[in-house]
Design a protein around this motif. Sequence first.
Motif, PDB file in Angstrom:
ATOM      1  N   GLY A 205       1.232 -54.134  52.312  1.00  0.00           N
ATOM      2  CA  GLY A 205      -0.174 -54.347  52.010  1.00  0.00           C
ATOM      3  C   GLY A 205      -0.751 -55.519  52.774  1.00  0.00           C
ATOM      4  N   LEU A 206      -2.049 -55.468  53.016  1.00  0.00           N
ATOM      5  CA  LEU A 206      -2.753 -56.567  53.675  1.00  0.00           C
ATOM      6  C   LEU A 206      -4.171 -56.609  53.139  1.00  0.00           C
ATOM      7  CD1 LEU A 206      -2.725 -58.806  55.848  1.00  0.00           C
ATOM      8  CD2 LEU A 206      -3.559 -57.090  57.473  1.00  0.00           C
ATOM      9  N   ARG A 207      -4.590 -57.797  52.672  1.00  0.00           N
ATOM     10  CA  ARG A 207      -5.944 -57.979  52.145  1.00  0.00           C
ATOM     11  C   ARG A 207      -6.538 -59.241  52.725  1.00  0.00           C
ATOM     12  NH1 ARG A 207      -7.060 -54.407  48.586  1.00  0.00           N
ATOM     13  NH2 ARG A 207      -9.052 -55.408  48.236  1.00  0.00           N
ATOM     14  N   GLY A 208      -7.860 -59.243  52.852  1.00  0.00           N
ATOM     15  CA  GLY A 208      -8.538 -60.425  53.348  1.00  0.00           C
ATOM     16  C   GLY A 208      -9.983 -60.450  52.909  1.00  0.00           C
ATOM     17  N   GLY A 209     -10.545 -61.647  52.853  1.00  0.00           N
ATOM     18  CA  GLY A 209     -11.943 -61.792  52.462  1.00  0.00           C
ATOM     19  C   GLY A 209     -12.594 -62.952  53.183  1.00  0.00           C
ATOM     20  N   LEU A 210     -13.892 -62.822  53.405  1.00  0.00           N
ATOM     21  CA  LEU A 210     -14.682 -63.854  54.071  1.00  0.00           C
ATOM     22  C   LEU A 210     -15.751 -64.331  53.097  1.00  0.00           C
ATOM     23  CD1 LEU A 210     -15.324 -65.322  56.788  1.00  0.00           C
ATOM     24  CD2 LEU A 210     -16.882 -63.424  57.282  1.00  0.00           C
ATOM     25  N   TYR A 211     -16.019 -65.631  53.079  1.00  0.00           N
ATOM     26  CA  TYR A 211     -16.985 -66.210  52.153  1.00  0.00           C
ATOM     27  C   TYR A 211     -18.151 -66.795  52.946  1.00  0.00           C
ATOM     28  CZ  TYR A 211     -13.038 -65.854  48.946  1.00  0.00           C
ATOM     29  OH  TYR A 211     -11.981 -65.385  48.198  1.00  0.00           O
ATOM     30  N   LEU A 212     -19.348 -66.281  52.693  1.00  0.00           N
ATOM     31  CA  LEU A 212     -20.554 -66.724  53.379  1.00  0.00           C
ATOM     32  C   LEU A 212     -21.488 -67.351  52.349  1.00  0.00           C
ATOM     33  CD1 LEU A 212     -21.095 -63.529  55.564  1.00  0.00           C
ATOM     34  CD2 LEU A 212     -19.907 -65.647  56.214  1.00  0.00           C
ATOM     35  N   TYR A 213     -21.827 -68.633  52.545  1.00  0.00           N
ATOM     36  CA  TYR A 213     -22.609 -69.390  51.569  1.00  0.00           C
ATOM     37  C   TYR A 213     -24.039 -69.593  52.063  1.00  0.00           C
ATOM     38  CZ  TYR A 213     -17.924 -70.530  49.850  1.00  0.00           C
ATOM     39  OH  TYR A 213     -16.635 -70.448  49.387  1.00  0.00           O
ATOM     40  N   GLN A 254     -12.594 -78.545  42.844  1.00  0.00           N
ATOM     41  CA  GLN A 254     -11.721 -77.514  42.296  1.00  0.00           C
ATOM     42  C   GLN A 254     -12.506 -76.537  41.430  1.00  0.00           C
ATOM     43  OE1 GLN A 254      -8.578 -78.521  39.366  1.00  0.00           O
ATOM     44  NE2 GLN A 254      -7.204 -77.349  40.674  1.00  0.00           N
ATOM     45  N   GLN A 255     -13.464 -77.045  40.642  1.00  0.00           N
ATOM     46  CA  GLN A 255     -14.297 -76.152  39.856  1.00  0.00           C
ATOM     47  C   GLN A 255     -15.097 -75.213  40.747  1.00  0.00           C
ATOM     48  OE1 GLN A 255     -16.101 -79.384  37.303  1.00  0.00           O
ATOM     49  NE2 GLN A 255     -15.846 -77.816  35.736  1.00  0.00           N
ATOM     50  N   LEU A 256     -15.653 -75.766  41.846  1.00  0.00           N
ATOM     51  CA  LEU A 256     -16.385 -74.928  42.784  1.00  0.00           C
ATOM     52  C   LEU A 256     -15.465 -73.891  43.416  1.00  0.00           C
ATOM     53  CD1 LEU A 256     -18.599 -77.624  44.556  1.00  0.00           C
ATOM     54  CD2 LEU A 256     -19.429 -75.721  43.175  1.00  0.00           C
ATOM     55  N   GLY A 257     -14.219 -74.310  43.713  1.00  0.00           N
ATOM     56  CA  GLY A 257     -13.282 -73.406  44.361  1.00  0.00           C
ATOM     57  C   GLY A 257     -12.939 -72.209  43.507  1.00  0.00           C
ATOM     58  N   THR A 258     -12.780 -72.411  42.213  1.00  0.00           N
ATOM     59  CA  THR A 258     -12.348 -71.312  41.341  1.00  0.00           C
ATOM     60  C   THR A 258     -13.506 -70.455  40.853  1.00  0.00           C
ATOM     61  OG1 THR A 258     -12.377 -72.869  39.488  1.00  0.00           O
ATOM     62  CG2 THR A 258     -10.263 -72.462  40.553  1.00  0.00           C
ATOM     63  N   THR A 259     -14.702 -71.029  40.739  1.00  0.00           N
ATOM     64  CA  THR A 259     -15.824 -70.244  40.235  1.00  0.00           C
ATOM     65  C   THR A 259     -16.714 -69.728  41.363  1.00  0.00           C
ATOM     66  OG1 THR A 259     -17.141 -72.268  39.906  1.00  0.00           O
ATOM     67  CG2 THR A 259     -15.858 -71.461  38.047  1.00  0.00           C
ATOM     68  N   VAL A 260     -17.011 -70.570  42.352  1.00  0.00           N
ATOM     69  CA  VAL A 260     -17.885 -70.167  43.440  1.00  0.00           C
ATOM     70  C   VAL A 260     -17.170 -69.248  44.412  1.00  0.00           C
ATOM     71  CG1 VAL A 260     -19.284 -71.044  45.369  1.00  0.00           C
ATOM     72  CG2 VAL A 260     -19.303 -72.216  43.191  1.00  0.00           C
ATOM     73  N   ALA A 261     -15.834 -69.224  44.380  1.00  0.00           N
ATOM     74  CA  ALA A 261     -15.092 -68.331  45.279  1.00  0.00           C
ATOM     75  C   ALA A 261     -15.295 -66.868  44.931  1.00  0.00           C
ATOM     76  CB  ALA A 261     -13.601 -68.663  45.225  1.00  0.00           C
ATOM     77  N   ALA A 278     -13.538 -71.583  49.369  1.00  0.00           N
ATOM     78  CA  ALA A 278     -12.825 -70.987  50.499  1.00  0.00           C
ATOM     79  C   ALA A 278     -13.787 -70.550  51.597  1.00  0.00           C
ATOM     80  CB  ALA A 278     -12.014 -69.788  50.023  1.00  0.00           C
ATOM     81  N   GLN A 279     -13.267 -70.563  52.835  1.00  0.00           N
ATOM     82  CA  GLN A 279     -13.993 -70.021  53.978  1.00  0.00           C
ATOM     83  C   GLN A 279     -13.522 -68.592  54.268  1.00  0.00           C
ATOM     84  OE1 GLN A 279     -13.481 -72.251  57.672  1.00  0.00           O
ATOM     85  NE2 GLN A 279     -15.665 -72.014  58.095  1.00  0.00           N
ATOM     86  N   PHE A 280     -12.205 -68.375  54.206  1.00  0.00           N
ATOM     87  CA  PHE A 280     -11.646 -67.028  54.285  1.00  0.00           C
ATOM     88  C   PHE A 280     -10.233 -67.063  53.734  1.00  0.00           C
ATOM     89  CE2 PHE A 280     -10.298 -68.902  58.315  1.00  0.00           C
ATOM     90  CZ  PHE A 280      -8.969 -68.510  58.416  1.00  0.00           C
ATOM     91  N   ASP A 281      -9.680 -65.886  53.388  1.00  0.00           N
ATOM     92  CA  ASP A 281      -8.293 -65.805  52.938  1.00  0.00           C
ATOM     93  C   ASP A 281      -7.675 -64.509  53.448  1.00  0.00           C
ATOM     94  OD1 ASP A 281      -9.110 -63.746  51.094  1.00  0.00           O
ATOM     95  OD2 ASP A 281      -9.646 -65.290  49.650  1.00  0.00           O
ATOM     96  N   THR A 303      -5.242 -69.482  52.627  1.00  0.00           N
ATOM     97  CA  THR A 303      -6.661 -69.722  52.375  1.00  0.00           C
ATOM     98  C   THR A 303      -7.140 -70.885  53.221  1.00  0.00           C
ATOM     99  OG1 THR A 303      -6.462 -68.964  50.076  1.00  0.00           O
ATOM    100  CG2 THR A 303      -8.407 -70.254  50.641  1.00  0.00           C
ATOM    101  N   ARG A 304      -8.149 -70.664  54.020  1.00  0.00           N
ATOM    102  CA  ARG A 304      -8.822 -71.739  54.749  1.00  0.00           C
ATOM    103  C   ARG A 304     -10.023 -72.165  53.926  1.00  0.00           C
ATOM    104  NH1 ARG A 304      -8.045 -75.613  58.204  1.00  0.00           N
ATOM    105  NH2 ARG A 304      -6.935 -74.167  59.609  1.00  0.00           N
ATOM    106  N   TYR A 305     -10.001 -73.422  53.487  1.00  0.00           N
ATOM    107  CA  TYR A 305     -11.132 -73.939  52.723  1.00  0.00           C
ATOM    108  C   TYR A 305     -12.276 -74.311  53.660  1.00  0.00           C
ATOM    109  CZ  TYR A 305      -7.624 -74.186  49.016  1.00  0.00           C
ATOM    110  OH  TYR A 305      -6.642 -73.863  48.098  1.00  0.00           O
ATOM    111  N   VAL A 306     -13.425 -74.613  53.087  1.00  0.00           N
ATOM    112  CA  VAL A 306     -14.579 -74.980  53.905  1.00  0.00           C
ATOM    113  C   VAL A 306     -14.257 -76.249  54.690  1.00  0.00           C
ATOM    114  CG1 VAL A 306     -16.258 -73.882  52.398  1.00  0.00           C
ATOM    115  CG2 VAL A 306     -15.552 -76.236  51.935  1.00  0.00           C
ATOM    116  N   PRO A 307     -14.950 -76.487  55.828  1.00  0.00           N
ATOM    117  CA  PRO A 307     -14.634 -77.634  56.692  1.00  0.00           C
ATOM    118  C   PRO A 307     -14.532 -78.944  55.921  1.00  0.00           C
ATOM    119  CG  PRO A 307     -16.215 -76.213  57.771  1.00  0.00           C
ATOM    120  CD  PRO A 307     -16.024 -75.655  56.388  1.00  0.00           C
TER     121      PRO A 307
END
Length: 359
Positions: A205-213, A254-261, A278-281, A303-307
């Motif tokens: 399996g392979l999964r990935g996601g991109l996060y655009l804010y 951390q709160q932003l990471g778990t809820t805003v992700a 996150a920026q992408f995973d 997971t690559r977090y935001v810059p």
Amino acid sequence: MRQGIRRGGCPLPPWGLCLLVALGAVSAPAATLTTELSASQDSRLLTLLGDAELRENETFLTFGYSGLRPQSGTATTHQLSVGLDQALNEHWLLSGSVQVGLPNTTRTLLAQERPRLELPALSAHTSSSSQGLVLSAGYDSGGLSEVEYGFDVGLGLTRYPLKRALVTHTADTEPTIIFRQQERLGVLRPSLGARLTLGGDWELGLRGGLYLYSEDPLSAGQFTEEEQQTLTERYTRVAEDRGLQSAFLKRLYQQLGTTVATRLTDVNATSGLPSAPAQFDVKPSVTYRFSAKVRGQLSYLFTRYVPGQGHGHVLGTRWTVRLGEPLRMWAAVAVQADVPEATSPVYTGLATLGAEYTF
């Protein structure tokens, strides 16, 4: 091919349990209930999910509740979801769900009261909620050959009202609000998943996601220049209070990471607990079926977090046992390593227990 929402603590509120019992009792040919309990040293997560068949082998009602406390001393985030899965044929499945995060507020002490300096105590009050829509389409080859495959694409759109206030207070006076501000953050998350089954026993399996804010998610949670100036002039001369403020920002990220992700219902041992937005995973996995009753999975998540926030790794394994036709249970353990850009890596152990029952 049909798959209901599957994922996996904090205490479940009575109304959440009542909702799930009521939905689970919907008159339908078949229904499935899933529960997962995940924990690390500081975090607790409880997820209750399910589906009910509305039209035989075609239409399914999906519903869920997730409750997450990412760190001791923070408010628990409650999220409800309801949606529909529609099978177009034996290969294609369309899904849509509405997700709502209930308002929560965390109060964090930033500076102790200093009576001799005539400085009151200072606290930060942060709160958030969410409203989101998730759409997906999946394809499964659905055959009996030695090589089978499937893929899915998804799109999530979530709106987050973020509020914060700085409040002063003493033992003898009522709290006074210095600053109050509300911002709205939008998150668009396209995702893609694929799987390949070999010989009926192996699955890759392979999964990935991109996060655009809509804007920098860290700026949406930080102090304004005016607020920072107030902190500097009145409080940061005290080393202890500088430590409190630093701990506050770490907790906020951390709160932003778990809820805003936008992946609260996906958080468990093998998916980790994001320490920042996150920026992408990307998540590859391999699963082997030892028998009709036992299967094991090994997975890795990057997971690559935001810059400015570094990156994270999660190495996990999950073992599933089927106890008769209607019941299956699983356990998962993982090690998460978060690597900030300016400090040493932080290691966290996570564990998950889950069960699924089909009526």
